[in-house]
Design an enzyme around this catalytic site. Structure first.
Site, PDB file in Angstrom:
ATOM      1  N   HIS A   1      35.397  38.404  40.195  1.00 39.24           N
ATOM      2  CA  HIS A   1      36.063  39.653  40.576  1.00 39.24           C
ATOM      3  C   HIS A   1      36.905  39.467  41.834  1.00 39.24           C
ATOM      4  CE1 HIS A   1      36.312  44.116  41.210  1.00 39.24           C
ATOM      5  NE2 HIS A   1      36.404  43.725  42.476  1.00 39.24           N
ATOM      6  N   GLU A   2      36.292  38.952  42.884  1.00 46.01           N
ATOM      7  CA  GLU A   2      37.012  38.797  44.142  1.00 46.01           C
ATOM      8  C   GLU A   2      38.154  37.796  44.022  1.00 46.01           C
ATOM      9  OE1 GLU A   2      36.767  40.802  46.526  1.00 46.01           O
ATOM     10  OE2 GLU A   2      34.996  41.821  45.749  1.00 46.01           O
TER      11      GLU A   2
ATOM     12  N   HIS B   1      41.292  39.491  43.025  1.00 44.58           N
ATOM     13  CA  HIS B   1      42.050  40.010  44.170  1.00 44.58           C
ATOM     14  C   HIS B   1      42.859  38.890  44.818  1.00 44.58           C
ATOM     15  CE1 HIS B   1      40.506  44.063  44.281  1.00 44.58           C
ATOM     16  NE2 HIS B   1      39.252  43.683  44.450  1.00 44.58           N
TER      17      HIS B   1
ATOM     18  N   HIS C   1      45.956  38.180  43.008  1.00 48.55           N
ATOM     19  CA  HIS C   1      46.945  39.236  43.264  1.00 48.55           C
ATOM     20  C   HIS C   1      47.734  38.923  44.538  1.00 48.55           C
ATOM     21  CE1 HIS C   1      47.525  43.904  42.822  1.00 48.55           C
ATOM     22  NE2 HIS C   1      48.631  43.226  42.582  1.00 48.55           N
TER      23      HIS C   1
END
Length: 681
Positions: A470-471, A474, A477
Site C-alpha cells: 500500500h505505502e 504512494h 505516485h
C-alpha cells in the site's frame, strides 16, 4: 548562525538533491525556517509590487518558484519530527506551528496577490491545459482560504489558524507520549504463549531498548486493535493490551486529549462559519471530489447497514467457537475478536495467517515482491545506494531508474518502529518533482515493524505485507510525477483521491506471479503452499463485516465531529462518540471504532479532518481499477504504462475524476467494491 553555514539554506549538492543529513543538526532548523519565511515573503512582495499588468509569466511562474528554502526545511524537519523526533524537534514543532500558520495566511490572505491571480484567471483560456488548471486551482484555493474576507474577518481567521495549528500539534505530541507510556510490559514469558520465537525476541529487544532486562514490551500501534491479539492465548493479556490502546489520550494527566478534541472541533466549526460554510465538513468537502458532506453520508450510509449486519453474523460465529470449546464460556469482547476470528478462519478455510510469517521475510518482500511487481509493471529498477545517508541508520536509500536506464529518483525505506517515530505507516516526499524547478523526486516510506534482535530475520505479518504494498503505491505516485509545476507533483491531489494509487498497488501482493516470487520460507526455501494461496483467495471476504464496520465507525465519527455547527455545544467526548456511533448503528462494543477520538491522529493532527472517508471513497475507484487490470491481462508493461501515463504521472495537474475517466473509459461503479467487501446483499 550565518545562512552560508546552514545546510538547509542552499540546494543540496548531493545526487537528486537528497538533503545532506550528515550535515544537518537540530540547531539548523529554526534559523532555516526564519530564513525561509523571510525569503518567501520577499518573493511574494516582488510579485505584488510589479507595476506591469498581471500575466501568467510575471505572476504564476514566480509564485510557483517562490518559497523553495522554506519548502526545503519544512519537508526535512517534518519528516524528522514524525519519524525520529527528539525533545528539541518536539519543542520546535509546537513553537513553529503557529508561525507557519501565520506565514501561510500572510500569503493566502494577501489582497494584492489574490487580485493578480484573479486578473490572470480572466485570460487563462489562452494557456495550455496544465497552466490553465494551475490558475483555476490557485484562484479556488485563495477564495477557499478566505481571500474574499474583509480585514476584520481576515484577522479573526488568522487567530483561528494559528490556534488550531498549535492545538493539533499538541494533540500529536500527547498521543506519541501516551502511546509510549502505555506500552504493555510483560515479565512472564508464558503470558506470551501463541507468539513465535521471533516475535518474542522482538518484544524482548524492545524492552532492552528502554533499559529493561528480562522482560517483554508490547508497544502500541496506531489503530485500536493490535496484531498480537490474533495470537495470544492469554485472555488477560489481550484485555490489558486493548485497554491500554483505548486509554490513550483519555486518562487524565498531561497527555489527555479530550479537551483538545472539543476545542479543535469547536474552533473548526467557528472558522467554517466565518468562511461561509455551515460546518467544517462542508468547508473541507467543497474542495474535494465529494463536494459535500451529504454525498459522503450517502455513500457511507449505503455501506454501514450491511457491514454492521455482517459483523453481527461474524460475532455469532465467534461466539459459537467460544461456547463449544471454552470450559468456561464468556461473551465475545473486543479483545477476543482477532483471536477467535483466526480460529474461525482456520476452521472454515484452513488458513492460519500467523503461520504465514516465515514466508514473509522483509528483504524478500521488498526486493522480490514490492520491487519485482514494480519492475514487471513499469520497467523500473532499484539499486541500493550505501554511499547516500538518510536521516536515521535504519533508513535505506535506493536509486530508481526507468527501463531505458534514465534516472528517475530516490526511494527511502524506513521499516522499523521506535519510540521516536509516530504510529502508523505513511509516505512523504523529501523532494517533489517539477520540470519548472528542475527537481527529481525523492520519496520516503515509513512503516512500524518491530525490529528483531541483531542477526534474526524480520518476518512480516500478512497485514504488514499488505501495508508495505500500500505505502509503496504512494511512493510510486511520487516517483512517477511528471508535471511542470511543483503544486501538482505526485500526491498533491485531492485528499479523497490520494489513497487510490496506494490501494490499487495492494492487488499485486497476492498476484500469483508476484507472490510465488517472494513468498518463500526463510529457512527451507520452500514456496508458500499453493493450496494455502487458494485458501487465502477464497477467504478474501472473511471478517470483512468487522473490518468494514470498524473503518466506517471511524469515518462516520470523523464526519460527526466535523458536521457540528458553531451553535452546537459539545461538552463530553465519550458521550458524543457513543451517540454518533449509535446513530449509524455501529455501536457494537465487540467492534470498536478503528480510532477513538482521543487517538484519532488522522483527523485531529494528520490532515484527514472531515476526510477520513477518503479511504473507502478512493476504494470505489480502486476496486473498479483492479477489475480493469484483471480484464486486461494483469501484470503487463502495457497496462503499467497506461496507468502510469494517465493517472500516476499527472499528479494533481488535472481533475482526478477526469483522469480516471481517461484511464477507464467511464466513471467508476461501486459494484466491485461491494463484492470485494461482501456487501452486495
Amino acid at each position: 548562525m550565518a545562512d552560508t553555514t546552514n545546510p538547509l539554506i542552499a540546494p543540496s549538492p548531493l545526487p537528486y538533491y537528497l538533503p545532506p543529513f550528515a550535515d544537518i543538526a537540530d540547531e539548523h532548523y529554526e534559523p532555516a525556517f526564519d530564513a525561509g519565511m523571510r525569503a518567501h515573503l520577499d518573493e511574494i512582495r516582488a510579485i505584488t509590487s510589479n507595476a506591469d499588468e498581471p500575466t501568467f509569466e510575471n505572476t504564476m511562474i514566480p509564485l510557483e518558484r517562490a518559497g523553495q528554502i522554506l519548502h526545503r526545511v519544512a519537508t526535512v524537519f517534518f519528516n524528522k519530527s514524525s519519524s525520529d523526533s527528539s525533545e528539541t524537534t518536539n519543542a520546535l514543532e509546537e513553537e513553529i506551528a503557529p508561525r507557519l500558520a501565520a506565514h501561510d495566511d500572510a500569503i493566502m490572505l494577501d489582497a494584492a496577490l489574490y487580485a493578480r491571480v484573479r486578473a490572470v484567471a480572466q485570460s487563462a483560456d489562452t494557456l495550455d491545459d496544465e497552466s490553465r488548471y494551475l490558475v483555476e486551482r490557485y484562484l479556488a484555493e485563495f477564495e477557499h482560504a478566505g481571500a474574499n474576507l474583509d480585514d476584520d474577518g481576515k484577522e479573526r481567521l488568522r487567530a483561528f489558524n494559528q490556534t488550531l495549528s498549535t492545538l493539533t500539534t499538541r494533540f500529536e505530541k500527547n498521543l506519541l507520549a501516551d502511546t509510549n507510556d502505555l506500552a504493555v510490559l510483560v515479565t512472564d514469558v508464558e503470558e506470551l504463549d501463541g507468539l513465535s520465537e521471533g516475535e518474542i525476541a522482538s518484544l524482548a529487544a524492545a524492552a532492552r531498548e528502554r533499559g529493561i532486562d528480562d522482560a517483554y514490551l508490547i508497544t502500541l500501534v496506531l489503530p485500536t486493535g493490535h496484531p498480537v491479539l490474533a495470537s495470544l492465548t492469554s485472555r488477560t493479556l489481550r484485555h490489558r493490551i486493548m485497554e491500554a490502546s483505548r486509554a490513550r489520550g483519555r486518562r487524565g494527566g498531561p497527555y489527555d486529549n479530550r479537551e483538545l478534541v472539543l476545542e479543535i472541533t469547536r474552533l473548526r466549526a467557528q472558522r467554517a462559519r466565518l468562511l461561509g460554510f455551515n460546518s467544517h465538513a462542508e468547508y473541507v468537502t467543497a474542495e474535494q471530489t465529494a463536494k459535500s458532506p451529504e454525498a459522503v453520508s450517502r455513500m457511507l450510509g449505503q455501506l454501514a447497514p450491511p457491514a454492521a449486519r455482517n459483523a453481527r453474523a461474524e460475532q455469532a460465529a465467534l461466539q459459537e467457537i467460544v461456547d463449544e470449546h471454552e470450559s468456561e464460556p464468556f461473551a465475545i469482547e473486543a479483545h477476543d475478536w482477532a483471536f477467535y476470528s483466526e480460529r474461525v478462519r482456520q476452521a472454515t478455510y484452513d488458513v492460519d495467517t500467523q503461520a504465514m510469517r516465515p514466508y514473509f521475510e522483509a528483504e524478500r518482500v521488498l526486493r522480490d515482491g514490492v520491487f519485482f511487481a514494480a519492475t514487471k509493471l513499469y520497467g523500473m529498477t532499484f539499486t541500493e545506494r550505501h554511499d547516500l545517508m538518510a536521516y536515521h541508520p535504519d533508513a535505506r536509500v535506493f536509486e530508481v531508474h526507468n527501463e531505458d536506464g534514465t534516472e528517475l529518483g530516490l526511494y527511502i525505506l524506513d521499516l522499523y518502529t521506535r519510540d521516536s517515530k509516530r504510529g502508523g505507516a505513511w509516505m512523504n516526499p523529501l523532494v517533489s518533482q517539477s520540470t519548472l524547478l528542475g527537481l527529481p523526486p525523492v520519496v520516503v516510506n515509513n512503516l512500524n515493524v518491530p525490529k528483531p534482535p541483531a542477526g534474526s530475520p524480520t518476518l512480516l505479518s500478512f497485514d504488514e505485507v499488505n501495508t508495505f504494498f500500500h505505502e509503496f503505491g504512494h511512493a510510486l505516485h511520487g516517483l512517477f510525477a511528471h508535471v511542470t509545476y511543483p503544486k501538482f507533483s505526485g500526491t498533491n491531489v485531492f485528499r479523497d483521491f490520494v489513497e487510490f494509487p496506494s490501494q490499487v498497488n495492494e492487488m499485486w501482493m497476492l498476484w500469483p506471479e508476484v507472490l510465488e516470487n517472494y513468498a518463500v520460507h526463510h529457512r527451507t526455501g520452500e514456496p508458500l503452499p499453493a493450496d494455502l494461496v487458494e485458501k487465502i483467495q477464497a477467504s478474501s471476504a472473511f471478517d470483512e463485516g468487522h473490518s468494514t464496520s470498524e473503518y466506517l465507525a471511524a469515518a462516520l465519527l470523523d464526519q460527526a465531529w466535523h458536521r457540528i455547527t458553531a451553535d452546537d455545544a459539545v461538552g463530553d467526548v465519550e458521550s458524543f462518540e457513543a451517540d454518533a456511533l449509535a446513530d449509524v448503528g455501529l455501536d457494537n462494543p465487540a467492534v470498536p471504532t478503528r480510532y477513538s477520538s482521543t487517538y484519532f491522529a488522522h483527523t485531529f493532527s494528520g490532515g484527514y479532518d472531515a476526510g477520513y472517508y477518503s479511504y473507502i471513497w478512493s476504494e470505489v475507484l480502486d476496486a473498479d481499477t483492479v477489475e480493469w487490470f484483471e480484464e486486461n491481462g494483469g501484470l503487463t508493461r502495457e497496462n503499467g504504462d497506461r496507468f502510469r501515463r494517465l493517472l500516476l504521472g499527472v499528479g494533481g495537474s488535472t481533475d482526478p475524476l477526469e483522469a480516471y475517466r481517461a484511464f477507464r473509459g467511464r466513471d467508476a461503479v461501486i459494484e466491485p467494491l461491494l463484492s470485494r467487501r461482501g456487501l452486495e446483499h
